[in-house]
Design a protein around this motif. Structure first.
Motif: not given
Ligand SMILES: N[C@@H](CCC(=O)N[C@@H](CS)C(=O)NCC(=O)O)C(=O)O
Length: 201
Positions: A101, A13-14, A51-53, A17, A64-65, A109, A38
Motif C-alpha cells: 500500500q 474500489a478498495r 471515503k470507502i470502504p 478487498r 481502511e480496507s 493513486w 463518497i
Molecule cells: N487507504 C484507504 C483508501 C480509501 C480511498 O481512498 N478510497 C477511495 C475509493 S477506492 C475513495 O473513497 N476516494 C474518494 C476520495 O478520495 O475522495 C483504504 O484502503 O481504505
C-alpha cells in the motif's frame, strides 16, 4: 459465532478487498453501494474523510480496507485466512500489506489524481514520472518475493493475497506490470479464485 456486518463500498474500489474477504470467509453482510455515498455526511459518520470502504462490524465502526479485511479474518480464526497475532507470519502479513500500500498503491493513486482527479490547476504532470520510478521499485521487490512461493506468505492463500492482490491488479490495469512475469502469473491465479471479485479486464 455469527457476526453482523455492513460494508459501505462501490464496484471495484478498495471495498472489493473487503467483499472478497467476506466471500472467502462465507460471512453474510449488508452491502451499501449508493450513488453519492463518497463525500456524503452519512459516510462521514463512519469514515472521517467520507471515503470507502467503511464497515460496521458487530456495532463497531472500522475504516481502511486492509484493517477491515484483517479484522474480519481474525473473527473467524478457524478458517486460517490470517496468521495468528504474535507469530512471525503475522508480522510478515503486516509487512507485505504495508509495503504494497505504501510503496506501490499510494503512487498508483497519486498518478490517477495527477492525471485526472485533481482540478487542472492542481495537477503536476512531472510527478507521474517520479511516481513510476517508485512503483517499479516496489513491483520488483514483490516480483522477487513471489518467485519463491505460490502466495505471499508461502504455500497457502491468505488475506495477505487479497490485500496485496488488489494493489497488483490495479498495477496491471494501469499498464505498469508488463515486465514482471511472476506478478502476471500470480495475478492470473488470483483472478481464477471462486470468491475473487477483482476486475479482470
Ligand atoms: N487507504 C484507504 C483508501 C480509501 C480511498 O481512498 N478510497 C477511495 C475509493 S477506492 C475513495 O473513497 N476516494 C474518494 C476520495 O478520495 O475522495 C483504504 O484502503 O481504505
Amino acid at each position: 459465532m455469527s457476526h453482523i456486518v455492513s460494508l459501505y463500498g462501490s464496484g471495484g474500489a478498495r471495498s472489493a478487498r473487503c467483499r472478497w474477504a467476506l466471500n472467502e470467509l462465507q460471512l453474510e453482510y449488508e452491502y451499501v453501494d449508493e450513488p453519492g455515498l463518497i463525500g456524503s455526511e452519512k459516510l462521514r459518520q463512519l469514515h472521517p474523510q467520507s471515503k470507502i470502504p467503511a464497515a460496521v462490524i458487530n456495532g463497531a465502526v472500522l475504516f481502511e480496507s486492509s484493517a477491515i479485511c484483517s479484522y474480519l479474518c481474525d473473527l473467524k480464526p478457524e478458517l486460517s485466512l490470517i496468521p495468528l497475532p504474535g507469530t512471525l507470519k503475522r508480522g510478515l502479513h503486516d509487512q507485505w500489506i504495508s509495503f504494497a500500500q505504501s510503496e506501490v498503491e499510494a503512487y498508483l493513486w497519486s498518478n490517477v489524481k495527477h492525471r485526472s482527479l485533481y482540478p487542472e490547476e492542481r495537477r503536476v504532470p512531472d510527478v507521474i514520472e517520479q511516481n513510476n520510478i517508485e512503483i517499479h521499485s516496489g513491483l520488483k521487490v514483490l516480483n522477487t518475493a513471489l518467485s519463491k512461493s505460490d502466495y505471499i506468505l508461502g504455500d497457502e492463500f491468505q488475506v495477505t493475497d487479497i490485500i496485496v492482490g488488489w494493489t497488483l491488479n490495479w498495477a496491471r490495469r494501469s499498464g505498469v506490470m508488463n515486465d514482471y512475469p511472476r506478478l502476471i502469473s500470480y495475478n492470473k491465479s488470483l483472478l481464477k479464485r471462486k470468491h475473487c471479485v477483482l476486475n479482470s479486464e
